[in-house]
Design a protein around this motif. Structure first.
Motif, PDB file in Angstrom:
ATOM      1  N   ALA A   1     -46.144  51.674 -37.100  1.00 51.21           N
ATOM      2  CA  ALA A   1     -44.860  51.207 -36.879  1.00 51.21           C
ATOM      3  C   ALA A   1     -44.372  52.495 -35.433  1.00 51.21           C
ATOM      4  O   ALA A   1     -44.582  53.455 -35.761  1.00 51.21           O
ATOM      5  CB  ALA A   1     -44.016  51.276 -38.094  1.00 51.21           C
ATOM      6  N   GLY A   2     -43.752  52.087 -34.677  1.00 57.33           N
ATOM      7  CA  GLY A   2     -43.227  52.682 -33.507  1.00 57.33           C
ATOM      8  C   GLY A   2     -42.003  52.118 -32.825  1.00 57.33           C
ATOM      9  O   GLY A   2     -41.662  51.037 -32.926  1.00 57.33           O
ATOM     10  N   ARG A   3     -41.646  53.124 -31.780  1.00 60.60           N
ATOM     11  CA  ARG A   3     -40.437  52.624 -31.177  1.00 60.60           C
ATOM     12  C   ARG A   3     -40.898  52.678 -29.632  1.00 60.60           C
ATOM     13  O   ARG A   3     -41.498  53.787 -29.113  1.00 60.60           O
ATOM     14  CB  ARG A   3     -39.198  53.315 -31.432  1.00 60.60           C
ATOM     15  N   ALA A   4     -40.451  51.736 -28.884  1.00 55.28           N
ATOM     16  CA  ALA A   4     -40.548  51.958 -27.499  1.00 55.28           C
ATOM     17  C   ALA A   4     -39.447  52.757 -26.734  1.00 55.28           C
ATOM     18  O   ALA A   4     -38.508  52.861 -27.106  1.00 55.28           O
ATOM     19  CB  ALA A   4     -40.848  50.384 -26.865  1.00 55.28           C
ATOM     20  N   ALA A   5     -39.683  52.897 -25.254  1.00 51.04           N
ATOM     21  CA  ALA A   5     -38.837  53.491 -24.696  1.00 51.04           C
ATOM     22  C   ALA A   5     -37.658  53.068 -24.401  1.00 51.04           C
ATOM     23  O   ALA A   5     -36.583  53.577 -23.987  1.00 51.04           O
ATOM     24  CB  ALA A   5     -39.441  54.103 -23.216  1.00 51.04           C
ATOM     25  N   ASP A   6     -37.503  51.444 -24.397  1.00 53.74           N
ATOM     26  CA  ASP A   6     -36.299  50.675 -24.549  1.00 53.74           C
ATOM     27  C   ASP A   6     -35.593  50.512 -25.624  1.00 53.74           C
ATOM     28  O   ASP A   6     -34.684  49.878 -25.499  1.00 53.74           O
ATOM     29  CB  ASP A   6     -36.743  49.277 -23.722  1.00 53.74           C
ATOM     30  N   GLY A   7     -35.965  51.101 -26.651  1.00 55.22           N
ATOM     31  CA  GLY A   7     -35.332  51.034 -27.979  1.00 55.22           C
ATOM     32  C   GLY A   7     -35.768  49.947 -29.102  1.00 55.22           C
ATOM     33  O   GLY A   7     -35.243  50.317 -30.221  1.00 55.22           O
ATOM     34  N   SER A   8     -36.363  49.062 -28.525  1.00 59.64           N
ATOM     35  CA  SER A   8     -37.204  48.413 -29.371  1.00 59.64           C
ATOM     36  C   SER A   8     -38.268  48.813 -30.256  1.00 59.64           C
ATOM     37  O   SER A   8     -38.803  49.750 -29.817  1.00 59.64           O
ATOM     38  CB  SER A   8     -37.727  47.139 -28.366  1.00 59.64           C
ATOM     39  N   THR A   9     -38.235  48.223 -31.406  1.00 59.95           N
ATOM     40  CA  THR A   9     -39.573  48.422 -32.483  1.00 59.95           C
ATOM     41  C   THR A   9     -40.575  47.700 -32.313  1.00 59.95           C
ATOM     42  O   THR A   9     -40.654  46.460 -31.674  1.00 59.95           O
ATOM     43  CB  THR A   9     -38.860  48.377 -33.943  1.00 59.95           C
ATOM     44  N   GLY A  10     -41.676  48.220 -32.731  1.00 63.97           N
ATOM     45  CA  GLY A  10     -43.041  47.521 -32.898  1.00 63.97           C
ATOM     46  C   GLY A  10     -44.117  47.932 -33.294  1.00 63.97           C
ATOM     47  O   GLY A  10     -43.944  48.854 -34.288  1.00 63.97           O
ATOM     48  N   TYR A  11     -45.222  48.025 -32.837  1.00 61.59           N
ATOM     49  CA  TYR A  11     -46.457  48.799 -33.164  1.00 61.59           C
ATOM     50  C   TYR A  11     -46.927  49.644 -32.286  1.00 61.59           C
ATOM     51  O   TYR A  11     -47.508  49.199 -31.132  1.00 61.59           O
ATOM     52  CB  TYR A  11     -47.529  47.582 -33.755  1.00 61.59           C
ATOM     53  N   ARG A  12     -46.993  50.776 -32.491  1.00 57.68           N
ATOM     54  CA  ARG A  12     -47.803  51.841 -31.542  1.00 57.68           C
ATOM     55  C   ARG A  12     -49.063  52.143 -31.719  1.00 57.68           C
ATOM     56  O   ARG A  12     -49.703  52.060 -32.986  1.00 57.68           O
ATOM     57  CB  ARG A  12     -47.002  53.138 -31.915  1.00 57.68           C
ATOM     58  N   HIS A  13     -49.716  51.832 -30.596  1.00 63.28           N
ATOM     59  CA  HIS A  13     -51.326  51.878 -30.676  1.00 63.28           C
ATOM     60  C   HIS A  13     -51.795  53.071 -30.306  1.00 63.28           C
ATOM     61  O   HIS A  13     -51.776  53.755 -29.050  1.00 63.28           O
ATOM     62  CB  HIS A  13     -52.029  50.636 -29.689  1.00 63.28           C
ATOM     63  N   ILE A  14     -52.472  53.801 -31.057  1.00 61.75           N
ATOM     64  CA  ILE A  14     -52.903  55.120 -31.054  1.00 61.75           C
ATOM     65  C   ILE A  14     -54.626  55.134 -30.569  1.00 61.75           C
ATOM     66  O   ILE A  14     -55.336  54.798 -31.797  1.00 61.75           O
ATOM     67  CB  ILE A  14     -52.679  56.010 -32.054  1.00 61.75           C
ATOM     68  N   ALA A  15     -54.954  55.521 -29.376  1.00 61.67           N
ATOM     69  CA  ALA A  15     -56.388  55.712 -29.144  1.00 61.67           C
ATOM     70  C   ALA A  15     -56.801  56.936 -29.681  1.00 61.67           C
ATOM     71  O   ALA A  15     -56.281  58.141 -29.417  1.00 61.67           O
ATOM     72  CB  ALA A  15     -56.570  55.578 -27.478  1.00 61.67           C
ATOM     73  N   GLN A  16     -58.247  56.934 -30.220  1.00 58.48           N
ATOM     74  CA  GLN A  16     -59.026  58.035 -30.554  1.00 58.48           C
ATOM     75  C   GLN A  16     -59.943  58.426 -29.357  1.00 58.48           C
ATOM     76  O   GLN A  16     -60.839  57.240 -29.268  1.00 58.48           O
ATOM     77  CB  GLN A  16     -59.683  57.865 -32.025  1.00 58.48           C
ATOM     78  N   CYS A  17     -59.883  59.254 -28.753  1.00 56.79           N
ATOM     79  CA  CYS A  17     -60.685  59.552 -27.501  1.00 56.79           C
ATOM     80  C   CYS A  17     -61.730  60.711 -27.606  1.00 56.79           C
ATOM     81  O   CYS A  17     -61.379  61.708 -28.421  1.00 56.79           O
ATOM     82  CB  CYS A  17     -59.672  59.945 -26.432  1.00 56.79           C
ATOM     83  N   ALA A  18     -62.769  60.321 -27.174  1.00 55.25           N
ATOM     84  CA  ALA A  18     -63.628  61.223 -26.895  1.00 55.25           C
ATOM     85  C   ALA A  18     -63.316  62.012 -25.465  1.00 55.25           C
ATOM     86  O   ALA A  18     -63.148  61.459 -24.339  1.00 55.25           O
ATOM     87  CB  ALA A  18     -65.088  60.789 -26.728  1.00 55.25           C
ATOM     88  N   THR A  19     -63.412  63.480 -25.835  1.00 55.17           N
ATOM     89  CA  THR A  19     -63.059  64.260 -24.248  1.00 55.17           C
ATOM     90  C   THR A  19     -64.362  64.994 -23.898  1.00 55.17           C
ATOM     91  O   THR A  19     -64.094  65.874 -23.128  1.00 55.17           O
ATOM     92  CB  THR A  19     -61.935  65.015 -24.663  1.00 55.17           C
TER      93      THR A  19
END
Length: 219
Positions: free
Chosen positions: A90-108
């Motif tokens: 669950a997350g919040r966008a820069a415009d204040g709306s709520t939704g689902y935050r997508h978190i990438a698991q990255c290889a570096t």
């Protein structure tokens, strides 16, 4: 007939070893409560420092936890070679709306811990982000906290891994809300109250157990 002598007053017997064990446990719980109060002051000072970090110059993204208050919310960037997995919170966008935050698991790199990147926010948890990696800029934050409560109030929780909150989002997503010190809870006072409560409960239970142990037996 001579009157019967008064019965001898009943003495309260307190077992030595159990009493010592309970007393030590109570002292430990009180000590943990005091320690949490001290941590509350330290956390408040750290959050005050972090609150000014977004306006400071960019720094290198930390490879390992913990994220110190001097780095929390600082601008940074990293290069994601490829996305090896996704997690949704669950997350919040820069415009204040709520939704689902997508978190990438990255290889570096070929080895190493990789990196977490909060790429953006969508209205659906099953959305497929149109992002496969590359250079990305944002702010240093920490991964979502799913650690057990008992490990946090006991001070033995594993440090949270660093996470980059992307400044911009891919097509079809909203940018995540910039990090803010107001979003970081300072729960140490609540943890302290819990330890003091546990100590009080232990004392009450032990007193009740002693009273029951020393109660006169029914004839």
């Amino acid at each position: 007939m001579d009157p019967l002598p008064d019965p001898a007053p009943r003495t309260t017997r307190i077992p030595l070893i159990p009493t010592i064990i309970v007393a030590l446990a109570v002292l430990v719980m009180i000590g943990l409560g005091i320690w949490q109060i001290d941590r509350r002051v330290e956390k408040a000072a750290a959050l005050n420092l972090a609150a000014s970090n977004p306006g400071k110059p960019p720094v290198a993204f930390p490879a390992m936890p913990p994220v110190g208050p001097d780095l929390l919310f600082r601008p940074s960037s990293l290069h994601c070679l490829r996305v090896v997995g996704w997690q949704v919170e669950a997350g919040r966008a820069a415009d204040g709306s709520t939704g689902y935050r997508h978190i990438a698991q990255c290889a570096t790199g070929a080895e190493g811990p990789g990196a977490l990147v909060a790429v953006g926010v969508t209205q659906r948890p099953d959305a497929k982000p149109d992002w496969t990696g590359g250079q990305i800029a944002g702010w240093i934050s920490e991964e979502p906290d799913h650690r057990a409560l008992i490990s946090r109030i006991g001070g033995k929780a594993t440090p949270l891994r660093p996470m980059l909150i992307a400044r911009t989002a891919p097509t079809g997503m909203k940018a995540s809300a910039p990090p803010s010190a107001a979003d970081v809870p300072n729960n140490h006072l609540a943890y302290a109250v819990q330890w003091f409560f546990f100590a009080a409960i232990a004392i009450v239970i032990y007193i009740l157990a002693l009273r029951r142990r020393n109660a006169p037996k029914a004839p």
